[in-house]
Write a protein that holds these residues in place. Structure first.
Motif, PDB file in Angstrom:
ATOM      1  N   THR A 167       0.847  -1.194   0.000  1.00  0.00           N
ATOM      2  CA  THR A 167       0.000   0.000   0.000  1.00  0.00           C
ATOM      3  C   THR A 167       0.884   1.247   0.000  1.00  0.00           C
ATOM      4  O   THR A 167       1.745   1.398   0.865  1.00  0.00           O
ATOM      5  N   ALA A 203      -3.627   5.403   1.082  1.00  0.00           N
ATOM      6  CA  ALA A 203      -4.922   4.890   1.536  1.00  0.00           C
ATOM      7  C   ALA A 203      -5.763   6.032   2.072  1.00  0.00           C
ATOM      8  O   ALA A 203      -5.240   6.976   2.674  1.00  0.00           O
ATOM      9  N   LYS A 263      -9.468   6.441   4.223  1.00  0.00           N
ATOM     10  CA  LYS A 263     -10.627   5.830   4.865  1.00  0.00           C
ATOM     11  C   LYS A 263     -11.871   6.585   4.411  1.00  0.00           C
ATOM     12  O   LYS A 263     -11.896   7.810   4.374  1.00  0.00           O
ATOM     13  N   THR A 311     -10.333  -2.039   0.670  1.00  0.00           N
ATOM     14  CA  THR A 311     -10.048  -2.935   1.781  1.00  0.00           C
ATOM     15  C   THR A 311     -11.057  -2.706   2.906  1.00  0.00           C
ATOM     16  O   THR A 311     -11.739  -1.682   2.942  1.00  0.00           O
ATOM     17  N   GLN A 354      -8.043  -2.623   7.070  1.00  0.00           N
ATOM     18  CA  GLN A 354      -7.085  -2.745   5.970  1.00  0.00           C
ATOM     19  C   GLN A 354      -6.387  -4.113   5.972  1.00  0.00           C
ATOM     20  O   GLN A 354      -5.246  -4.233   5.551  1.00  0.00           O
ATOM     21  N   ARG A 382     -14.669   1.657   5.018  1.00  0.00           N
ATOM     22  CA  ARG A 382     -13.671   0.913   4.254  1.00  0.00           C
ATOM     23  C   ARG A 382     -12.572   1.865   3.784  1.00  0.00           C
ATOM     24  O   ARG A 382     -12.626   3.058   4.026  1.00  0.00           O
ATOM     25  N   HIS A 383     -11.582   1.324   3.089  1.00  0.00           N
ATOM     26  CA  HIS A 383     -10.476   2.135   2.587  1.00  0.00           C
ATOM     27  C   HIS A 383     -10.338   1.968   1.076  1.00  0.00           C
ATOM     28  O   HIS A 383     -10.516   0.869   0.554  1.00  0.00           O
ATOM     29  N   GLU A 439      -7.413   2.285  -1.692  1.00  0.00           N
ATOM     30  CA  GLU A 439      -5.949   2.257  -1.649  1.00  0.00           C
ATOM     31  C   GLU A 439      -5.352   2.182  -3.043  1.00  0.00           C
ATOM     32  O   GLU A 439      -5.923   1.561  -3.933  1.00  0.00           O
ATOM     33  N   ARG A 477      -1.857   0.629  -4.568  1.00  0.00           N
ATOM     34  CA  ARG A 477      -0.852  -0.343  -4.153  1.00  0.00           C
ATOM     35  C   ARG A 477       0.116  -0.614  -5.291  1.00  0.00           C
ATOM     36  O   ARG A 477      -0.226  -0.441  -6.456  1.00  0.00           O
TER      37      ARG A 477
END
Length: 167
Positions: A35, A38, A40, A90, A94, A134-135, A137, A139
């Motif tokens: 990650t 990110a 939230k 995620t 996470q 949730r998140h 992200e 990556r």
């Protein structure tokens, strides 16, 4: 769950950008997703990756991403990081990926930096939404040659997009 470009979202949400200076300075481990950013999702919002349509003439989100190493860990300062750039949703801790999508190869996204803005890859709206708690992200799944490199946000150059919708 697989994420995908989703035409019903093309006219939805407020476009938000993520630039390199907002990325996390993390050491990358080959063989796994790392990650690098990110967010939230607030209780009164929903987020989704990308923005607008995929058709270049109408597109609103042209992206690039040249990620380089800091020189800490493996490699030397300025080494270009290679691998895949991924967007994921995620859970609230996470720990579990609910959905993900490969945006593209970092080598191709780095090459886009020298292109005119409207010739760069398009990051159209991608479903599903990331729900409250949730998140969302970004990556990196690094290539073996980028294992152990530490991402240097200050020397990298990137512009990626997500969209925010009020519930």
């Amino acid at each position: 769950m697989e994420m995908k470009e989703y035409p019903p979202l093309y006219g939805e949400g407020q476009k938000r950008s993520v630039v390199a200076s907002e990325l996390d300075q993390v050491t990358l481990t080959a063989g796994q997703e790392n990650t690098i950013w990110a967010k939230k999702v607030a209780q009164d919002k929903a987020l989704f990756a990308g923005h607008g349509p995929e058709v270049r003439d109408y597109a609103k989100a042209f992206i690039h991403s040249k990620l380089v190493a800091s020189g800490n860990g493996a490699g030397t300062a300025g080494d270009v990081i290679d691998g895949d750039l991924i967007v994921a949703i995620t859970d609230s801790e996470q720990r579990r990926v609910i959905a993900s999508y490969v945006i593209g190869n970092l080598g191709d996204l780095a090459d886009a930096l020298t292109s005119d803005r409207t010739d760069r890859p398009v990051m159209a709206a991608i479903a599903p939404y990331a729900k409250p708690g949730r998140h969302l992200e970004f990556r990196v799944f690094p290539s073996p040659g980028s294992d152990g490199l530490e991402l240097d946000p200050a020397e990298s150059d990137a512009r990626l997009y997500y969209s925010e919708v009020s519930n």
